[in-house]
Design a protein around this motif. Structure first.
Motif, PDB file in Angstrom:
ATOM      1  N   LEU A 222       0.914  -1.216  -0.036  1.00 48.63           N
ATOM      2  CA  LEU A 222      -0.064   0.004  -0.084  1.00 48.63           C
ATOM      3  C   LEU A 222       0.883   1.331   0.173  1.00 48.63           C
ATOM      4  O   LEU A 222       1.905   1.219   0.672  1.00 48.63           O
ATOM      5  CB  LEU A 222      -1.043   0.175   1.298  1.00 48.63           C
ATOM      6  N   VAL A 223       0.760   2.144  -0.695  1.00 47.12           N
ATOM      7  CA  VAL A 223       1.359   3.470  -1.069  1.00 47.12           C
ATOM      8  C   VAL A 223       0.440   4.491  -0.389  1.00 47.12           C
ATOM      9  O   VAL A 223      -0.833   4.779  -1.018  1.00 47.12           O
ATOM     10  CB  VAL A 223       1.936   3.612  -2.398  1.00 47.12           C
ATOM     11  N   VAL A 224       1.064   5.302   0.453  1.00 48.45           N
ATOM     12  CA  VAL A 224       0.187   6.520   0.975  1.00 48.45           C
ATOM     13  C   VAL A 224       1.046   7.744   0.997  1.00 48.45           C
ATOM     14  O   VAL A 224       2.268   7.731   1.029  1.00 48.45           O
ATOM     15  CB  VAL A 224       0.106   6.306   2.662  1.00 48.45           C
ATOM     16  N   SER A 225       0.606   8.660   0.087  1.00 44.10           N
ATOM     17  CA  SER A 225       1.190   9.876  -0.333  1.00 44.10           C
ATOM     18  C   SER A 225       0.647  10.989   0.347  1.00 44.10           C
ATOM     19  O   SER A 225      -0.439  11.331   0.288  1.00 44.10           O
ATOM     20  CB  SER A 225       1.090  10.024  -1.727  1.00 44.10           C
ATOM     21  N   ILE A 226       1.880  11.522   0.905  1.00 41.65           N
ATOM     22  CA  ILE A 226       1.336  13.003   1.659  1.00 41.65           C
ATOM     23  C   ILE A 226       1.685  14.040   0.851  1.00 41.65           C
ATOM     24  O   ILE A 226       1.883  15.309   1.699  1.00 41.65           O
ATOM     25  CB  ILE A 226       1.852  13.069   3.187  1.00 41.65           C
ATOM     26  N   ALA A 227       2.319  13.962  -0.423  1.00 46.27           N
ATOM     27  CA  ALA A 227       2.827  14.948  -0.985  1.00 46.27           C
ATOM     28  C   ALA A 227       1.929  15.961  -1.693  1.00 46.27           C
ATOM     29  O   ALA A 227       0.771  15.386  -2.343  1.00 46.27           O
ATOM     30  CB  ALA A 227       3.886  14.438  -2.150  1.00 46.27           C
ATOM     31  N   ALA A 228       1.752  17.255  -1.361  1.00 46.98           N
ATOM     32  CA  ALA A 228       0.707  18.038  -1.872  1.00 46.98           C
ATOM     33  C   ALA A 228       0.908  18.154  -3.559  1.00 46.98           C
ATOM     34  O   ALA A 228       1.836  18.258  -3.816  1.00 46.98           O
ATOM     35  CB  ALA A 228       0.861  19.463  -1.342  1.00 46.98           C
ATOM     36  N   GLY A 229      -0.144  18.222  -4.026  1.00 49.38           N
ATOM     37  CA  GLY A 229      -0.393  18.552  -5.479  1.00 49.38           C
ATOM     38  C   GLY A 229      -0.112  17.448  -6.534  1.00 49.38           C
ATOM     39  O   GLY A 229      -0.082  17.721  -7.821  1.00 49.38           O
ATOM     40  N   ILE A 230       0.348  16.175  -5.952  1.00 50.55           N
ATOM     41  CA  ILE A 230       0.532  15.047  -6.974  1.00 50.55           C
ATOM     42  C   ILE A 230      -0.621  14.174  -6.774  1.00 50.55           C
ATOM     43  O   ILE A 230      -0.969  13.345  -6.052  1.00 50.55           O
ATOM     44  CB  ILE A 230       1.887  14.219  -6.517  1.00 50.55           C
ATOM     45  N   SER A 231      -1.375  14.015  -8.097  1.00 50.48           N
ATOM     46  CA  SER A 231      -2.611  13.449  -8.461  1.00 50.48           C
ATOM     47  C   SER A 231      -2.247  11.854  -8.257  1.00 50.48           C
ATOM     48  O   SER A 231      -1.157  11.264  -8.373  1.00 50.48           O
ATOM     49  CB  SER A 231      -3.341  13.731  -9.520  1.00 50.48           C
TER      50      SER A 231
ATOM     51  N   GLU B 290     -10.786  -2.497   1.939  1.00 48.17           N
ATOM     52  CA  GLU B 290     -11.213  -1.924   3.283  1.00 48.17           C
ATOM     53  C   GLU B 290     -10.165  -1.928   4.163  1.00 48.17           C
ATOM     54  O   GLU B 290     -10.017  -0.871   5.017  1.00 48.17           O
ATOM     55  CB  GLU B 290     -12.519  -2.431   3.520  1.00 48.17           C
ATOM     56  N   GLU B 291      -9.518  -2.988   4.377  1.00 50.33           N
ATOM     57  CA  GLU B 291      -8.193  -3.255   5.460  1.00 50.33           C
ATOM     58  C   GLU B 291      -7.227  -2.056   5.061  1.00 50.33           C
ATOM     59  O   GLU B 291      -6.903  -1.492   6.041  1.00 50.33           O
ATOM     60  CB  GLU B 291      -7.692  -4.468   5.178  1.00 50.33           C
ATOM     61  N   GLN B 292      -6.898  -2.033   3.955  1.00 50.80           N
ATOM     62  CA  GLN B 292      -5.831  -0.923   3.633  1.00 50.80           C
ATOM     63  C   GLN B 292      -6.220   0.353   3.887  1.00 50.80           C
ATOM     64  O   GLN B 292      -5.579   1.461   4.461  1.00 50.80           O
ATOM     65  CB  GLN B 292      -5.254  -1.078   2.097  1.00 50.80           C
ATOM     66  N   LYS B 293      -7.668   0.494   3.522  1.00 54.86           N
ATOM     67  CA  LYS B 293      -8.196   2.107   4.200  1.00 54.86           C
ATOM     68  C   LYS B 293      -8.099   2.118   5.612  1.00 54.86           C
ATOM     69  O   LYS B 293      -7.846   3.386   6.145  1.00 54.86           O
ATOM     70  CB  LYS B 293      -9.668   2.060   3.531  1.00 54.86           C
ATOM     71  N   ASP B 294      -8.505   0.895   6.262  1.00 59.74           N
ATOM     72  CA  ASP B 294      -8.188   1.302   7.647  1.00 59.74           C
ATOM     73  C   ASP B 294      -6.742   1.469   8.098  1.00 59.74           C
ATOM     74  O   ASP B 294      -6.535   2.349   9.020  1.00 59.74           O
ATOM     75  CB  ASP B 294      -8.721   0.101   8.566  1.00 59.74           C
ATOM     76  N   LEU B 295      -5.958   0.860   7.483  1.00 64.02           N
ATOM     77  CA  LEU B 295      -4.559   1.125   7.723  1.00 64.02           C
ATOM     78  C   LEU B 295      -4.042   2.592   7.524  1.00 64.02           C
ATOM     79  O   LEU B 295      -3.606   3.157   8.268  1.00 64.02           O
ATOM     80  CB  LEU B 295      -3.579   0.127   6.929  1.00 64.02           C
TER      81      LEU B 295
ATOM     82  N   ALA C   6      -2.243   0.118  -5.145  1.00 69.19           N
ATOM     83  CA  ALA C   6      -3.133   0.661  -4.138  1.00 69.19           C
ATOM     84  C   ALA C   6      -2.523   1.913  -3.651  1.00 69.19           C
ATOM     85  O   ALA C   6      -1.477   1.796  -2.789  1.00 69.19           O
ATOM     86  CB  ALA C   6      -3.180  -0.374  -2.971  1.00 69.19           C
ATOM     87  N   ILE C   7      -3.181   3.005  -3.793  1.00 69.05           N
ATOM     88  CA  ILE C   7      -2.690   4.545  -3.553  1.00 69.05           C
ATOM     89  C   ILE C   7      -3.645   5.115  -2.616  1.00 69.05           C
ATOM     90  O   ILE C   7      -4.798   5.118  -3.221  1.00 69.05           O
ATOM     91  CB  ILE C   7      -2.298   5.047  -4.741  1.00 69.05           C
ATOM     92  N   VAL C   8      -3.337   5.587  -1.763  1.00 70.39           N
ATOM     93  CA  VAL C   8      -4.095   6.479  -0.849  1.00 70.39           C
ATOM     94  C   VAL C   8      -3.545   7.967  -0.758  1.00 70.39           C
ATOM     95  O   VAL C   8      -2.239   7.928  -0.386  1.00 70.39           O
ATOM     96  CB  VAL C   8      -4.354   5.919   0.643  1.00 70.39           C
ATOM     97  N   ARG C   9      -4.104   8.972  -1.285  1.00 69.06           N
ATOM     98  CA  ARG C   9      -3.578  10.344  -1.279  1.00 69.06           C
ATOM     99  C   ARG C   9      -4.168  10.840  -0.195  1.00 69.06           C
ATOM    100  O   ARG C   9      -5.275  10.898   0.125  1.00 69.06           O
ATOM    101  CB  ARG C   9      -3.729  11.012  -2.697  1.00 69.06           C
TER     102      ARG C   9
END
Length: 275
Positions: free
Chosen positions: A93-102, A142-147, A115-118
């Motif tokens: 799972l990749v979680v990005s907290i970088a502003a402005g990158i879609s 759903e599990e990744q969303k919870d993470l 699997a990407i969560v921005r």
């Protein structure tokens, strides 16, 4: 949250806050990895947080199940392309907290099946009172969303938006929002000094008043309009101040400012991304 090993690529202020928040909420430091180009940053994280450190981004991806991209937007493409083969291989799972990158850009660099969560956090996360909005692509279960939610919840509140485009509005409201309140505090403090208060008194009064107003708003079921009306006595000092704000277009100016911030967020996404 199901225990997972979490890796941070980039060890700056926001990553430090997230790691500290996770540890404070019970996540083992030994299940956290962080990479950074600065040896001093890595040494600090090893000494103060007791987390695993590496100068190699690929080492972090190899060791974890969740990767948090916490680098500057300007270098995110380079970092994403570097780790992409391993991300695809491990299905992390990749979680990005970088502003402005879609998510479109991230998927192009990391792989369409990733699997990407921005996320759009804000700077009060540094003191564990952040506000973060999240959006997941179709590959996130759903599990990744919870993470992802629990990682960001370690530094404040976190909530989901239905459309990724809403993150531009989130950027305008909460991402840039702390600066708006600092501007208001700055103006109040300046005028307090002009009215004869000393600097320490002016600053403490402004800061505590801002904190108190926010606390009342958070703990009350009433709207800001109702709360304002409740403390505005007819013919009193507060009413005179509020009328002055309103007569000089306060609400309209705030609206224009937020729209300008939203539009700039959209513009930056086009400039920094691949889409």
């Amino acid at each position: 949250m199901k225990t997972r090993t979490i890796g941070f690529i980039g060890g700056g202020n926001m990553a430090t806050s997230l790691m500290s928040g996770l540890i404070a909420s019970g996540h083992s430091p030994q299940q956290i990895w962080v990479s950074d180009t600065a040896p001093a940053t890595l040494q600090s994280h090893r000494d103060h947080l007791n987390v695993n450190v590496a100068s190699d981004n690929l080492k972090v991806v190899q060791e974890v199940g969740v990767v948090v991209l916490a680098v500057k937007p300007q270098i995110l493409r380079e970092v994403a392309l570097q780790i992409a083969p391993l991300v695809k291989q491990k299905h992390v799972l990749v979680v990005s907290i970088a502003a402005g990158i879609s998510q479109t850009s991230l998927a192009l660099w990391l792989g369409s099946d990733t699997a990407i969560v921005r996320c759009m956090p804000n700077t009060p996360a540094l003191v564990l009172t952040g506000a973060t909005a999240l959006h997941a692509n179709a590959n996130v279960d759903e599990e990744q969303k919870d993470l992802a939610e629990n990682i960001l919840r370690a530094v404040g509140i976190s909530l989901w938006v239905e459309q990724e485009s809403e993150l531009d509005a989130v950027t305008a409201v909460s991402g840039s929002g702390p600066a708006y309140f600092f501007l208001m505090m700055e103006a109040m403090e300046k005028t307090a000094l002009e009215m004869g208060l000393n600097e320490r008194t002016a600053r403490l009064l402004v800061q505590q008043t801002a904190l108190g107003a926010a606390k009342i708003a958070l703990e009350s079921a009433e709207s800001p309009t109702q709360l304002r009306e409740r403390v505005t006595s007819p013919g009193g000092t507060t009413q005179k101040a509020i009328e002055t704000f309103q007569q000089n277009g306060f609400a309209d100016l705030v609206g224009k400012a937020l729209l300008a911030a939203r539009d700039r967020s959209i513009e930056m996404s086009k400039q920094l991304g691949a889409d």
